[in-house]
Design a protein around this motif. Structure first.
Motif, PDB file in Angstrom:
ATOM      1  N   PHE A   1       9.922  14.730  -4.411  1.00 15.96           N
ATOM      2  CA  PHE A   1      10.320  15.988  -5.314  1.00 15.96           C
ATOM      3  C   PHE A   1       9.039  16.797  -6.264  1.00 15.96           C
ATOM      4  O   PHE A   1       8.585  15.903  -6.461  1.00 15.96           O
ATOM      5  N   ASN A   2       9.364  18.295  -6.748  1.00 18.58           N
ATOM      6  CA  ASN A   2       7.947  18.474  -6.382  1.00 18.58           C
ATOM      7  C   ASN A   2       6.905  18.167  -5.417  1.00 18.58           C
ATOM      8  O   ASN A   2       6.085  18.276  -6.139  1.00 18.58           O
ATOM      9  N   GLY A   3       6.368  18.307  -4.253  1.00 19.15           N
ATOM     10  CA  GLY A   3       5.963  17.629  -3.579  1.00 19.15           C
ATOM     11  C   GLY A   3       5.339  16.426  -3.902  1.00 19.15           C
ATOM     12  O   GLY A   3       4.278  15.736  -2.744  1.00 19.15           O
ATOM     13  N   LEU A   4       5.658  15.004  -4.357  1.00 14.65           N
ATOM     14  CA  LEU A   4       5.096  13.779  -4.986  1.00 14.65           C
ATOM     15  C   LEU A   4       6.345  12.996  -4.487  1.00 14.65           C
ATOM     16  O   LEU A   4       7.918  13.203  -3.892  1.00 14.65           O
ATOM     17  N   PRO A   5       5.712  11.860  -3.644  1.00 18.89           N
ATOM     18  CA  PRO A   5       7.181  10.983  -2.828  1.00 18.89           C
ATOM     19  C   PRO A   5       7.581  10.747  -4.385  1.00 18.89           C
ATOM     20  O   PRO A   5       7.413  10.223  -5.284  1.00 18.89           O
ATOM     21  N   GLN A   6       8.933   9.924  -4.213  1.00 15.02           N
ATOM     22  CA  GLN A   6      10.239   9.380  -4.816  1.00 15.02           C
ATOM     23  C   GLN A   6      11.109   8.316  -4.829  1.00 15.02           C
ATOM     24  O   GLN A   6      12.213   8.981  -3.462  1.00 15.02           O
ATOM     25  N   MET A   7      11.533   7.767  -5.505  1.00 19.67           N
ATOM     26  CA  MET A   7      12.805   7.119  -4.933  1.00 19.67           C
ATOM     27  C   MET A   7      14.077   6.915  -6.479  1.00 19.67           C
ATOM     28  O   MET A   7      13.568   7.196  -7.299  1.00 19.67           O
ATOM     29  N   THR A   8      14.645   7.854  -5.894  1.00 18.96           N
ATOM     30  CA  THR A   8      16.252   7.759  -6.671  1.00 18.96           C
ATOM     31  C   THR A   8      17.507   6.399  -6.502  1.00 18.96           C
ATOM     32  O   THR A   8      17.500   6.341  -4.978  1.00 18.96           O
TER      33      THR A   8
ATOM     34  N   ARG B   1       0.554   6.070  -6.335  1.00 16.72           N
ATOM     35  CA  ARG B   1       1.497   5.751  -7.413  1.00 16.72           C
ATOM     36  C   ARG B   1       2.574   5.942  -6.680  1.00 16.72           C
ATOM     37  O   ARG B   1       2.866   7.019  -5.510  1.00 16.72           O
ATOM     38  N   LEU B   2       3.924   5.874  -7.083  1.00 18.75           N
ATOM     39  CA  LEU B   2       5.502   6.302  -6.308  1.00 18.75           C
ATOM     40  C   LEU B   2       6.182   6.276  -7.920  1.00 18.75           C
ATOM     41  O   LEU B   2       5.852   5.461  -8.782  1.00 18.75           O
ATOM     42  N   LYS B   3       6.830   8.067  -8.114  1.00 23.28           N
ATOM     43  CA  LYS B   3       8.249   7.740  -8.618  1.00 23.28           C
ATOM     44  C   LYS B   3       9.198   6.835  -8.265  1.00 23.28           C
ATOM     45  O   LYS B   3       9.990   7.293  -6.754  1.00 23.28           O
TER      46      LYS B   3
ATOM     47  N   ASP C   1       0.824  -1.062   0.076  1.00 23.78           N
ATOM     48  CA  ASP C   1       0.095   0.476  -0.380  1.00 23.78           C
ATOM     49  C   ASP C   1       0.916   1.047  -0.004  1.00 23.78           C
ATOM     50  O   ASP C   1       1.407   1.516   0.931  1.00 23.78           O
ATOM     51  N   LEU C   2       1.239   2.035  -0.893  1.00 25.44           N
ATOM     52  CA  LEU C   2       1.975   3.181  -0.646  1.00 25.44           C
ATOM     53  C   LEU C   2       1.381   4.380  -0.063  1.00 25.44           C
ATOM     54  O   LEU C   2       2.344   5.208   0.149  1.00 25.44           O
ATOM     55  N   ALA C   3       0.217   4.137   0.085  1.00 24.95           N
ATOM     56  CA  ALA C   3      -0.168   5.393   0.961  1.00 24.95           C
ATOM     57  C   ALA C   3       0.629   5.600   2.603  1.00 24.95           C
ATOM     58  O   ALA C   3       0.513   6.890   2.838  1.00 24.95           O
ATOM     59  N   THR C   4       0.737   3.972   2.825  1.00 29.73           N
ATOM     60  CA  THR C   4       1.785   4.979   3.969  1.00 29.73           C
ATOM     61  C   THR C   4       2.951   4.156   4.024  1.00 29.73           C
ATOM     62  O   THR C   4       3.434   4.553   4.677  1.00 29.73           O
ATOM     63  N   LEU C   5       3.923   4.735   3.070  1.00 32.43           N
ATOM     64  CA  LEU C   5       4.884   5.856   2.555  1.00 32.43           C
ATOM     65  C   LEU C   5       5.136   6.539   3.304  1.00 32.43           C
ATOM     66  O   LEU C   5       4.609   7.849   3.250  1.00 32.43           O
ATOM     67  N   GLU C   6       6.144   7.124   4.111  1.00 33.04           N
ATOM     68  CA  GLU C   6       6.755   8.083   4.782  1.00 33.04           C
ATOM     69  C   GLU C   6       8.110   8.590   3.980  1.00 33.04           C
ATOM     70  O   GLU C   6       8.886   7.954   4.217  1.00 33.04           O
ATOM     71  N   GLU C   7       8.058   9.800   4.073  1.00 45.05           N
ATOM     72  CA  GLU C   7       9.504  10.215   3.810  1.00 45.05           C
ATOM     73  C   GLU C   7      10.433  10.460   4.453  1.00 45.05           C
ATOM     74  O   GLU C   7       9.970  10.604   5.562  1.00 45.05           O
ATOM     75  N   GLY C   8      11.451   9.800   3.786  1.00 43.20           N
ATOM     76  CA  GLY C   8      12.598   9.314   4.878  1.00 43.20           C
ATOM     77  C   GLY C   8      13.058   7.799   5.473  1.00 43.20           C
ATOM     78  O   GLY C   8      13.906   7.557   6.102  1.00 43.20           O
ATOM     79  N   GLU C   9      11.852   7.636   5.260  1.00 40.07           N
ATOM     80  CA  GLU C   9      12.088   5.909   5.700  1.00 40.07           C
ATOM     81  C   GLU C   9      12.640   5.369   4.314  1.00 40.07           C
ATOM     82  O   GLU C   9      12.904   5.593   3.065  1.00 40.07           O
ATOM     83  N   HIS C  10      13.689   4.211   4.576  1.00 42.20           N
ATOM     84  CA  HIS C  10      14.427   2.472   3.942  1.00 42.20           C
ATOM     85  C   HIS C  10      12.660   1.896   3.972  1.00 42.20           C
ATOM     86  O   HIS C  10      12.833   1.222   4.788  1.00 42.20           O
TER      87      HIS C  10
END
Length: 746
Positions: free
Chosen positions: A149-156, A115-117, A66-75
């Motif tokens: 990035f631009n306010g949306l979650p992203q993994m690099t 969605r997750l980039k 469930d991508l909605a459960t992800l938090e910024e900064g989490e591994h």
């Protein structure tokens, strides 16, 4: 961190009576060797810490995250499908050489709704390979840190492995095999991780730690497990780390939460039982004595709450069993007055009373407040004192040798009926004639063993009254103050002025900050005083903010408040300088005091009508409420400005808005507890420290706490001497952790 590691080494050296406690308190290095240091950022230091470092999510072999459960900064490790890819060539077109800018591949991942980039940078041949691997509709596991990035979650550049519909790995490498292991069994946990410690590394480390517990007996007797309805310890750890179904996870979690609750409640139950076995000198209220003389000179009428709580305390003092009471009250509700009346009742009964404060500033403030309230009644001096009077002395570590000697003599002779001080009162040379009452201000800053130094030194067990200005939700009170009866002061004295609170948006409205300083000048021009509070003493370049207390004071003196008398107060000043700064502000010689949270509790300046809190988003809800309580203590209307550059949709901004919306400390305490870990709220989240509450959420798990309390009371009835090895170890560990937290804070 060094203090935490030293404490953990001491825990490892403790002669535990059960093998389970010994293995769980063993340093993690005993299992992982030098790799254990990599786990320190996760606050994982021991085998038990690792086994209680539970997965945040679980994946089934065919289940998308469930991508909605992800938090910024989490591994994180997420299982998702590729919804589409877009290639962005480097500037000037595709660059096949080594010198041009890289191309970028943007992959859109989906769980079916969210969605997750995922973004990859590289030369054309790499981008083309990634694009072939990540084709639309293919399912894979992606491991990395969630950014934005631009306010949306992203993994690099996440590590990834693609799976076919049967769940088999597409391609082959050691890393791909490790990632694929996440999907091969029924349910696999995804652990909170770091850049250096991936989730599969944690899973492998947990597997090694589980082997350590093989063959160890459960620390709780069978009747405890049966009464609580929980599984065995080894089964619980296996259930949360290597589950075969969701039921295993739930049963394991309940057992581990029960363990935390039971250890705490068992400790509290033994404390209550120990206290009941001791006798205290009854201190019944004596008419026509010092207390009545004090009441007669009060220039105001006590609130109904103050009178009610005083009667509860007087009833306790009259008994032969030591009082163990917590007095919690709203900021400015008059706890000090209630505590002073209790101390005077003890002095009337021939005893001495001590008020133990956590800081020198607070101890000195209490001393001055008590002297101000008592007047000549606190100045007994041979034949020249009034008939009903006693001596009030203060003892702190920074006093000169001559001052200390004079105070110690007054205490040892019994001349001083009331003694105020810091942990200097715990020194061996401090001797009392007849210590009847110990009042502890801000109790969560003192360990149980530190309080016991005073109570054990008395001829008979003294009564204990604990004060806290932080409203405590009932669930927390039961968990942390379970050995105390609770009295509550919610009513503010009449005549207190209202305080309005406004959030100042420094990020988007810099002119508002300029207006805030103009407002300070206006307040000073009317003869009033202002607190300015900053979260740190000096600059912190890592956080991009050079304005701590020192820098902010310099900025104000040179600019917005030029010509205004600006003082500075923080914990790194010498004791004499701190006293002078506070005295100058109290006496009105300073208009504006720029300070850290050293002024959070106890400081009483009725002429202070305004407070500006700089970088207010760096403080918690309860701390902001405490700070705000320093103004509006007289008849002057107050204003509190919370200056922040936080984003309007950030959690920090919502905290500030909540503080601005109400002055109800109990409402704010509930909100604070709901937003933060209990360890933070209770002051146990020190640098590298461990809280006894890793898994328990006192608001969510009140049923487990209630059940644990009932089982703990039965345990004490069955085994009053804590002869059961697991019981003794649980009490030892709970006290050691609480004691260590106090030591680190001082």
């Amino acid at each position: 961190m060094a203090e935490a590691l030293a404490r953990i080494a001491a825990m490892a050296a403790t002669p535990w009576r059960t093998q389970a406690f010994g293995e769980l308190n063993a340093p993690l290095a005993s299992v992982l060797g030098s790799q254990a240091k990599l786990f320190e950022p996760l606050r994982v230091f021991t085998v038990g810490d690792l086994l209680r470092h539970l997965p945040r999510h679980y994946l089934a072999g065919t289940e998308l995250t469930d991508l909605a459960t992800l938090e910024e900064g989490e591994h994180v490790a997420v299982m998702a499908r590729v919804a589409g890819t877009v290639v962005h060539a480097g500037r000037g077109g595709p660059q096949r050489g080594r010198g041009g800018p890289p191309s970028r591949l943007e992959v859109t991942l989906t769980d079916g709704s969210g969605r997750l980039k995922a973004t990859f940078f590289g030369r054309d041949h790499l981008v083309q390979w990634w694009e072939r691997e990540l084709t639309r509709g293919v399912r894979g596991i992606f491991v990395g840190k969630v950014g934005s990035f631009n306010g949306l979650p992203q993994m690099t550049h996440p590590a990834f492995v693609m799976l076919d519909e049967a769940g088999r790995v597409v391609g082959n490498s050691e890393e791909k095999e490790k990632i694929a292991d996440l999907s091969r069994s029924g349910l696999v946990g995804l652990y909170p991780a770091t850049a250096k410690v991936k989730t599969w590394t944690i899973a492998e480390s947990v597997r090694l730690a589980l082997h350590v517990l093989d063959g160890t007996d459960d620390p709780w007797p069978a009747w405890v497990r049966e009464r609580a309805g929980v599984v065995g310890l080894h089964e619980a750890f296996s259930g949360v780390h290597r589950p075969e179904g969701r039921d295993d996870i739930e049963r394991g979690n309940r057992r581990l939460r029960f363990d935390e609750a039971f250890s705490t409640q068992l400790t509290m139950a033994y404390r209550r039982a120990e206290n009941a076995r001791h006798s205290a000198g009854p201190r019944p209220r004596r008419p026509d004595g010092l207390l009545d003389a004090f009441d007669a000179r009060l220039p105001f009428r006590m609130t109904e709450g103050q009178q009610t709580t005083s009667e509860e305390i007087f009833a306790d003092l009259a008994r032969s069993q030591p009082m163990q009471r917590l007095l919690q009250g709203e900021v400015g509700s008059g706890k000090t007055l209630v505590a002073l009346r209790a101390m005077l009742a003890v002095v009337d009964a021939g005893g001495q009373a001590v008020l133990l404060a956590p800081t020198e500033v607070l101890a000195q403030q209490h001393h001055q407040t008590i002297l101000g309230l008592m007047g000549e009644l606190g100045m007994a001096d041979g034949v020249f004192g009034p008939e009903h009077a006693t001596k009030v002395v203060c003892l702190t570590g920074s006093m000169s040798a001559a001052e200390k000697k004079k105070a110690l003599l007054a205490i040892a002779s019994g001349e001083a009926g009331i003694v105020v001080g810091t942990h200097a009162l715990l020194a061996e040379q401090v001797q009392f004639v007849d210590l009847g009452l110990v009042v502890v201000d801000e109790q969560h800053r003192f360990g149980v063993e530190q309080r016991a130094v005073l109570t054990d030194r008395a001829r008979a067990r003294p009564h204990v009254l604990v004060l806290t200005a932080t409203p405590i939700p009932r669930s927390v009170a039961m968990t942390v103050f379970g050995d105390l009866e609770v009295s509550t002061l919610a009513e503010l004295p009449t005549g207190r002025a209202d305080v309005s609170t406004v959030v100042v948006d420094a990020g988007r409205r810099p002119a508002w900050v300029e207006r805030a300083w103009e407002r300070v000048r206006e307040e000073v021009a009317q003869g009033r005083q202002v607190f300015v509070v900053a979260p740190r003493i000096g600059a912190n370049p890592k956080e991009g903010d050079g304005l701590g207390v020192v820098g902010l004071a310099e900025h104000l003196r040179a600019g917005p408040l030029v010509g205004v008398r600006v003082g500075v107060l923080h914990g790194q000043l010498p004791s004499e300088a701190k006293e002078e700064a506070m005295a100058a502000f109290v006496d009105g010689q300073t208009d504006v005091l720029v300070a850290t949270t050293i002024i959070e509790v106890g400081v009483d300046v009725p002429n202070a009508s305004m407070m500006v809190i700089w970088d207010a988003d760096r403080f918690g809800i309860s701390q902001l409420h405490q700070l705000r309580g320093r103004i509006g203590r007289g008849s002057l209307p107050g204003v509190c400005l919370l200056i922040s550059s936080a984003e309007p949709d950030a959690e920090a901004w919502h905290r500030l808005a909540a503080v601005a919306s109400t002055r109800d400390g109990f409402e704010l305490a509930e909100l604070d507890l709901a937003q933060r870990r209990e360890g933070d709220v209770l002051g146990a989240n020190q640098s590298g420290g461990r809280s006894t509450l890793r898994l328990l959420r006192v608001l969510e798990h009140a049923d487990i706490i209630e059940a644990a309390r009932a089982v703990a009371e039965e345990a004490v009835r069955r085994d009053p001497g804590a002869e059961t090895p697991g019981f003794a170890d649980a009490v030892t560990q709970t006290n050691a952790l609480a004691d260590g937290d106090w030591i680190e804070r001082t």
